[in-house]
Design a protein around this motif. Structure first.
Motif, PDB file in Angstrom:
ATOM      1  N   HIS A 107       3.517  13.867   9.138  1.00 23.30           N
ATOM      2  CA  HIS A 107       3.091  12.986  10.228  1.00 23.30           C
ATOM      3  C   HIS A 107       2.689  11.600   9.744  1.00 23.30           C
ATOM      4  CE1 HIS A 107       3.166  16.287  13.093  1.00 23.30           C
ATOM      5  NE2 HIS A 107       2.474  17.024  12.241  1.00 23.30           N
ATOM      6  N   LEU A 108       2.571  11.428   8.423  1.00 24.94           N
ATOM      7  CA  LEU A 108       2.121  10.145   7.909  1.00 24.94           C
ATOM      8  C   LEU A 108       3.095   9.010   8.237  1.00 24.94           C
ATOM      9  CD1 LEU A 108       0.629  10.947   4.377  1.00 24.94           C
ATOM     10  CD2 LEU A 108      -0.591  10.183   6.414  1.00 24.94           C
ATOM     11  N   ALA A 109       4.390   9.225   8.032  1.00 25.52           N
ATOM     12  CA  ALA A 109       5.364   8.156   8.243  1.00 25.52           C
ATOM     13  C   ALA A 109       5.350   7.629   9.678  1.00 25.52           C
ATOM     14  CB  ALA A 109       6.765   8.608   7.835  1.00 25.52           C
ATOM     15  N   ILE A 130       3.266  -1.578   4.253  1.00 29.65           N
ATOM     16  CA  ILE A 130       2.742  -0.209   4.230  1.00 29.65           C
ATOM     17  C   ILE A 130       3.889   0.739   3.887  1.00 29.65           C
ATOM     18  CG2 ILE A 130       1.703   1.641   5.584  1.00 29.65           C
ATOM     19  CD1 ILE A 130       0.414  -0.514   7.335  1.00 29.65           C
ATOM     20  N   VAL A 131       3.696   1.537   2.860  1.00 30.22           N
ATOM     21  CA  VAL A 131       4.709   2.511   2.439  1.00 30.22           C
ATOM     22  C   VAL A 131       4.143   3.917   2.626  1.00 30.22           C
ATOM     23  CG1 VAL A 131       6.188   3.320   0.570  1.00 30.22           C
ATOM     24  CG2 VAL A 131       5.627   0.877   0.755  1.00 30.22           C
ATOM     25  N   ALA A 132       4.830   4.724   3.426  1.00 27.07           N
ATOM     26  CA  ALA A 132       4.442   6.125   3.584  1.00 27.07           C
ATOM     27  C   ALA A 132       4.925   6.908   2.370  1.00 27.07           C
ATOM     28  CB  ALA A 132       5.042   6.708   4.851  1.00 27.07           C
ATOM     29  N   PRO A 133       4.069   7.713   1.750  1.00 26.25           N
ATOM     30  CA  PRO A 133       4.475   8.458   0.554  1.00 26.25           C
ATOM     31  C   PRO A 133       5.463   9.568   0.888  1.00 26.25           C
ATOM     32  CG  PRO A 133       2.300   9.155   1.257  1.00 26.25           C
ATOM     33  CD  PRO A 133       2.665   7.986   2.125  1.00 26.25           C
ATOM     34  N   ASN A 146      -6.217  15.408   7.297  1.00 30.42           N
ATOM     35  CA  ASN A 146      -5.775  14.996   8.625  1.00 30.42           C
ATOM     36  C   ASN A 146      -4.996  13.691   8.537  1.00 30.42           C
ATOM     37  OD1 ASN A 146      -5.703  13.897  11.304  1.00 30.42           O
ATOM     38  ND2 ASN A 146      -7.339  15.317  11.866  1.00 30.42           N
ATOM     39  N   PRO A 147      -3.739  13.676   8.965  1.00 37.02           N
ATOM     40  CA  PRO A 147      -2.949  12.451   8.861  1.00 37.02           C
ATOM     41  C   PRO A 147      -3.485  11.307   9.715  1.00 37.02           C
ATOM     42  CG  PRO A 147      -1.766  14.128  10.118  1.00 37.02           C
ATOM     43  CD  PRO A 147      -2.952  14.799   9.491  1.00 37.02           C
ATOM     44  N   VAL A 148      -4.155  11.629  10.807  1.00 34.84           N
ATOM     45  CA  VAL A 148      -4.752  10.576  11.625  1.00 34.84           C
ATOM     46  C   VAL A 148      -5.861   9.878  10.851  1.00 34.84           C
ATOM     47  CG1 VAL A 148      -6.047  10.060  13.734  1.00 34.84           C
ATOM     48  CG2 VAL A 148      -4.137  11.676  13.808  1.00 34.84           C
ATOM     49  N   ALA A 149      -6.632  10.633  10.084  1.00 30.54           N
ATOM     50  CA  ALA A 149      -7.673  10.037   9.244  1.00 30.54           C
ATOM     51  C   ALA A 149      -7.048   9.125   8.197  1.00 30.54           C
ATOM     52  CB  ALA A 149      -8.495  11.133   8.574  1.00 30.54           C
ATOM     53  N   ALA A 150      -5.905   9.526   7.642  1.00 27.02           N
ATOM     54  CA  ALA A 150      -5.210   8.683   6.674  1.00 27.02           C
ATOM     55  C   ALA A 150      -4.762   7.383   7.334  1.00 27.02           C
ATOM     56  CB  ALA A 150      -4.018   9.422   6.087  1.00 27.02           C
ATOM     57  N   LYS A 151      -4.273   7.484   8.564  1.00 26.74           N
ATOM     58  CA  LYS A 151      -3.882   6.277   9.302  1.00 26.74           C
ATOM     59  C   LYS A 151      -5.078   5.356   9.496  1.00 26.74           C
ATOM     60  CE  LYS A 151      -2.579   4.583  13.839  1.00 26.74           C
ATOM     61  NZ  LYS A 151      -2.481   4.923  15.278  1.00 26.74           N
ATOM     62  N   PHE A 188       0.843  -1.193   0.000  1.00 28.22           N
ATOM     63  CA  PHE A 188       0.000   0.000   0.000  1.00 28.22           C
ATOM     64  C   PHE A 188       0.879   1.244   0.000  1.00 28.22           C
ATOM     65  CE2 PHE A 188      -3.064  -2.875   2.300  1.00 28.22           C
ATOM     66  CZ  PHE A 188      -4.031  -2.886   1.308  1.00 28.22           C
ATOM     67  N   LEU A 189       0.691   2.110  -1.002  1.00 29.97           N
ATOM     68  CA  LEU A 189       1.348   3.417  -1.018  1.00 29.97           C
ATOM     69  C   LEU A 189       0.247   4.449  -1.275  1.00 29.97           C
ATOM     70  CD1 LEU A 189       4.630   4.409  -2.944  1.00 29.97           C
ATOM     71  CD2 LEU A 189       2.989   5.979  -1.931  1.00 29.97           C
ATOM     72  N   LEU A 190      -0.373   4.887  -0.185  1.00 33.98           N
ATOM     73  CA  LEU A 190      -1.505   5.811  -0.244  1.00 33.98           C
ATOM     74  C   LEU A 190      -1.440   6.790   0.925  1.00 33.98           C
ATOM     75  CD1 LEU A 190      -4.390   3.296  -1.077  1.00 33.98           C
ATOM     76  CD2 LEU A 190      -3.734   5.247  -2.498  1.00 33.98           C
ATOM     77  N   GLY A 191      -2.171   7.885   0.793  1.00 33.46           N
ATOM     78  CA  GLY A 191      -2.255   8.848   1.890  1.00 33.46           C
ATOM     79  C   GLY A 191      -2.085  10.283   1.451  1.00 33.46           C
ATOM     80  N   THR A 192      -1.392  10.502   0.353  1.00 31.47           N
ATOM     81  CA  THR A 192      -1.165  11.874  -0.104  1.00 31.47           C
ATOM     82  C   THR A 192      -2.486  12.584  -0.394  1.00 31.47           C
ATOM     83  OG1 THR A 192       0.990  11.308  -1.052  1.00 31.47           O
ATOM     84  CG2 THR A 192      -0.057  13.328  -1.826  1.00 31.47           C
ATOM     85  N   ASN A 193      -3.385  11.918  -1.103  1.00 30.39           N
ATOM     86  CA  ASN A 193      -4.654  12.562  -1.459  1.00 30.39           C
ATOM     87  C   ASN A 193      -5.567  12.785  -0.257  1.00 30.39           C
ATOM     88  OD1 ASN A 193      -4.488  12.881  -4.442  1.00 30.39           O
ATOM     89  ND2 ASN A 193      -4.199  10.670  -4.336  1.00 30.39           N
ATOM     90  N   ASP A 194      -5.340  12.035   0.804  1.00 31.11           N
ATOM     91  CA  ASP A 194      -6.088  12.277   2.044  1.00 31.11           C
ATOM     92  C   ASP A 194      -5.762  13.649   2.622  1.00 31.11           C
ATOM     93  OD1 ASP A 194      -6.094   9.461   1.511  1.00 31.11           O
ATOM     94  OD2 ASP A 194      -6.760   9.111   3.562  1.00 31.11           O
TER      95      ASP A 194
END
Length: 215
Positions: free
Chosen positions: A154-156, A127-130, A98-103, A84-90
């Motif tokens: 904060h994503l990583a 899990i890959v942090a972008p 919100n990075p917590v929502a991405a988590k 999984f490499l996702l979270g940027t669009n969140d």
């Protein structure tokens, strides 16, 4: 044959900030494939704008990664590993920002993979942090990812904690790649290749196929 599914957004699709799409051989899933021999098959499932688990209504495709994931997984089952490499669009303010929502969205993706009835062994998960959002003078992207420079950092650590909690492997793509100042979000060819190269030994170790690594 081992099968790896790369599930992501435009970074996985190969979006080129200079226009169009990176050549096939420069997209990180294909770089990963090139580092392995034919005993491992890498499947790239990237969609521009895909989120972890949130709706984006001004798009022609379903960008909610959690909703479409069961269909994608069942399409390619059996799988040995899902990346999984996702979270940027969140990080877009109208998505969540919100990075917590991405988590939490990432957690739902992991739970979906582990709870689905495949009729096959459950695949491993990486899990890959972008790479973090960077400063840009591109007006549209600057507004599109307003606040992203700070929140994406904060994503990583959040993803790392989630991976430890759920028994997944983790990699921070920011340790090898940086986003282009052309839009602050995407990668040039060199940096997308770096992600594929960095993931190759990790994937080999997870699949216990170190002898297949060509790096």
């Amino acid at each position: 044959m081992k099968t790896v599914l790369c599930y992501g957004d435009s970074l996985t699709w190969g979006f080129n900030a200079e226009g169009g799409r990176h050549p096939f051989e420069d997209r990180w899933p294909n770089v990963l494939q090139a580092a392995l021999d034919h005993s491992v098959r890498v499947i790239a499932e990237g969609l521009n704008g895909r989120t972890t688990a949130y709706d984006e209504y001004n798009a022609g495709a379903d960008r909610n990664g959690a909703r479409i994931l069961p269909t994608i997984v069942m399409t390619h089952t059996p799988l040995d590993l899902v990346i999984f490499l996702l979270g940027t669009n969140d990080m877009k303010p109208w998505i969540h920002g919100n990075p917590v929502a991405a988590k939490q969205g990432m957690q739902s993706l992991v739970e979906t993979v582990r709870s689905h009835d495949y009729g096959w062994p459950t695949p491993q998960i990486l899990i890959v942090a972008p790479p973090v959002v960077s400063h840009t003078e591109n007006v549209e992207f600057k507004e599109m990812f307003s606040g992203g420079e700070a929140s994406s950092k904060h994503l990583a650590p959040l993803y790392a904690a989630l991976a430890e909690e759920m028994g997944c492997c983790f990699f921070d793509a920011s340790t090898v790649a940086t986003t282009t100042p052309l839009d602050g979000v995407h990668l040039d060819a060199k940096n997308t290749r770096k992600i594929g190269e960095a993931l190759a030994p990790i994937v080999c170790a997870m699949l216990e196929t170190k002898e297949t690594f060509r790096g």
